[in-house]
Scaffold this motif. Structure first.
Motif, mmCIF file in Angstrom:
data_model
loop_
_atom_site.group_PDB
_atom_site.id
_atom_site.type_symbol
_atom_site.label_atom_id
_atom_site.label_comp_id
_atom_site.label_asym_id
_atom_site.label_seq_id
_atom_site.Cartn_x
_atom_site.Cartn_y
_atom_site.Cartn_z
ATOM 1 N N PRO A 171 0.827 -1.212 0.000
ATOM 2 C CA PRO A 171 0.000 0.000 0.000
ATOM 3 C C PRO A 171 0.862 1.263 0.000
ATOM 4 C CG PRO A 171 0.088 -0.907 2.209
ATOM 5 C CD PRO A 171 0.874 -1.843 1.315
ATOM 6 N N THR A 172 0.377 2.271 -0.647
ATOM 7 C CA THR A 172 1.020 3.583 -0.686
ATOM 8 C C THR A 172 0.066 4.594 -0.079
ATOM 9 O OG1 THR A 172 2.276 3.062 -2.679
ATOM 10 C CG2 THR A 172 1.916 5.395 -2.207
ATOM 11 N N ILE A 173 0.562 5.433 0.789
ATOM 12 C CA ILE A 173 -0.265 6.490 1.372
ATOM 13 C C ILE A 173 0.289 7.820 0.894
ATOM 14 C CG2 ILE A 173 -1.080 7.603 3.473
ATOM 15 C CD1 ILE A 173 -0.751 4.927 4.910
ATOM 16 N N LYS A 174 -0.604 8.609 0.321
ATOM 17 C CA LYS A 174 -0.239 9.955 -0.134
ATOM 18 C C LYS A 174 -1.236 10.946 0.454
ATOM 19 C CE LYS A 174 2.168 10.091 -4.083
ATOM 20 N NZ LYS A 174 2.359 10.412 -5.478
ATOM 21 N N PHE A 175 -0.790 12.186 0.564
ATOM 22 C CA PHE A 175 -1.692 13.231 1.036
ATOM 23 C C PHE A 175 -1.472 14.494 0.225
ATOM 24 C CE2 PHE A 175 2.146 13.734 3.520
ATOM 25 C CZ PHE A 175 2.320 15.110 3.627
ATOM 26 N N TRP A 176 -2.500 15.299 0.170
ATOM 27 C CA TRP A 176 -2.452 16.575 -0.524
ATOM 28 C C TRP A 176 -2.890 17.660 0.441
ATOM 29 C CZ3 TRP A 176 -3.342 11.987 -2.672
ATOM 30 C CH2 TRP A 176 -2.783 11.711 -3.920
ATOM 31 N N ASN A 177 -2.220 18.780 0.386
ATOM 32 C CA ASN A 177 -2.639 19.953 1.136
ATOM 33 C C ASN A 177 -2.343 21.175 0.280
ATOM 34 O OD1 ASN A 177 0.133 20.506 1.462
ATOM 35 N ND2 ASN A 177 0.190 19.574 3.498
#
Length: 152
Positions: free
Chosen positions: A43-49
């Motif tokens: 799994p890959t976890i990415k976030f945007w802000n």
């Protein structure tokens, strides 16, 4: 990690400040989007802000629920949605439906049902059955907390 992520999505479902979601990058319909985002491992976890570039930023913290929740709250400014079991304010439709099953039952009967659900959740369950049992248990626990507050 999947159970922790599912719990995180439930905690922030309907949040006014953050969206927590998942995408199955092994599914044909999602492969092109995942490739465009540079996702190659799972799994890959990415976030945007507001400061992220179009491909987002990689998350490298802990993968248990506590660590994920702390990151969402502190780094992303996530606010959990709260379901008020008395007024139903802030409750999702599926939470309202679960609450209706238990309204009118005594605290003792609700506690017995919560105990039964906890035992059931210890067994191997299909995803849909597990999700329903977890939702019912969460609503029963909220009802119990609400009743204690009203007694005080």
């Amino acid at each position: 990690m999947k159970p922790a992520w599912d719990k995180l999505m439930a905690a922030f479902a309907g949040s006014p400040t953050v969206v927590v979601a998942d995408v199955d990058c092994t599914a044909d319909a999602a492969k092109s989007m995942c490739e465009a985002q540079g996702i190659t491992g799972y799994p890959t976890i990415k976030f945007w802000n507001s400061t992220s570039e179009s491909k987002g930023e990689a998350y490298s913290g802990g993968r248990d629920f506590k660590a994920l929740k702390k990151f969402v709250k502190k780094t992303l400014g996530g606010v959990e949605r709260k379901c008020d079991v008395t007024t139903k304010h802030g409750c999702l439709p599926e939470e309202e439906k679960a609450l209706q099953k238990f309204e009118g039952l005594s605290a003792e009967v609700r506690e017995k049902e919560a105990t039964r659900l906890e035992v059931k959740l210890g067994d191997v369950l299909k995803a849909a059955a597990r999700a329903e049992a977890e939702l019912d248990l969460r609503m029963l626990r909220l009802m119990g907390k609400s009743a204690v507050k009203q007694e005080l």
